[in-house]
Design an enzyme around this catalytic site. Structure first.
Site, short mmCIF file in Angstrom:
data_model
loop_
_atom_site.label_atom_id
_atom_site.label_comp_id
_atom_site.label_asym_id
_atom_site.label_seq_id
_atom_site.Cartn_x
_atom_site.Cartn_y
_atom_site.Cartn_z
N GLU A 1 3.03 -0.04 4.21
CA GLU A 1 4.46 -0.35 4.16
C GLU A 1 5.32 0.90 4.40
O GLU A 1 6.30 0.85 5.14
CB GLU A 1 4.85 -0.92 2.78
CG GLU A 1 4.10 -2.17 2.37
CD GLU A 1 2.90 -1.88 1.48
OE1 GLU A 1 2.07 -1.02 1.87
OE2 GLU A 1 2.79 -2.49 0.41
N CYS A 56 2.74 -2.12 -3.88
CA CYS A 56 2.63 -1.37 -5.13
C CYS A 56 4.05 -0.94 -5.54
O CYS A 56 5.00 -1.10 -4.78
CB CYS A 56 1.73 -0.15 -4.91
SG CYS A 56 2.48 1.18 -3.95
N CYS A 108 5.81 1.33 -2.93
CA CYS A 108 6.24 0.64 -1.70
C CYS A 108 7.38 -0.33 -2.00
O CYS A 108 8.31 -0.46 -1.20
CB CYS A 108 5.07 -0.09 -1.06
SG CYS A 108 3.85 1.05 -0.36
ZN ZN Z 1 2.03 0.88 -1.64
#
Ligand code: ZN
Length: 150
Positions: free
Chosen positions: A55, A83, A86
């Protein structure tokens, strides 16, 4: 305009990442007029960079392409739940919509963990659609980690 999913291309990026020995995650960014402006897979090992998630790399490439620090109206497709890092980058980039595949109970930051977009400090909240081609994304991740085990 009819909706076109770009998850197949994100999955292709994930597959390419696996062949490079990276965790198979892929991301694609689509402009408001439906054009793919960036596509990337994880490159944390190749670049020796813990922030080189699919990303982040896709956001950097799209911003460079546009000469802009933000991507309003843009959609991001990613094969795995972003996550926290991101998710925060997605918010900073003002991405309009996030489509993701597999959920990530271990490291995800959208539907679990810190739930970045639900946090009051998240100044921009994208629309989120989960479970897009989740089975394929999950199978790829499982196969990758199974092959790593001795
Ligand atoms: Zn990530």
């Amino acid at each position: 305009m009819t909706f076109k999913s770009h998850m197949a291309q994100a999955l292709a990026e994930a597959r390419k990442a696996a062949t490079r020995g990276e965790v198979p995650v892929g991301a694609v960014i689509v402009s408001p007029d439906g054009a793919v402006v960036a596509a990337a897979g994880n490159r944390t090992r190749e670049l020796s960079d813990p922030t080189a998630h699919a990303e982040v790399l896709a956001i950097r490439a799209a911003c460079a392409e546009l000469g802009s620090e933000r991507l309003p109206g843009h959609d991001l497709y990613v094969t795995l739940e972003p996550c926290p890092m991101c998710a925060s980058a997605i918010s900073q980039a003002r991405i309009a919509r996030v489509y993701y595949g597999a959920s990530d109970p271990k490291s995800g930051g959208v539907a679990q963990g810190p739930r970045v977009f639900s946090h009051p400090q998240s100044h921009h909240v994208p629309e989120v659609y989960d479970g897009i081609a989740a089975d394929e994304a999950e199978a790829m991740l499982k196969a990758f980690f199974a092959a790593k085990r001795p």
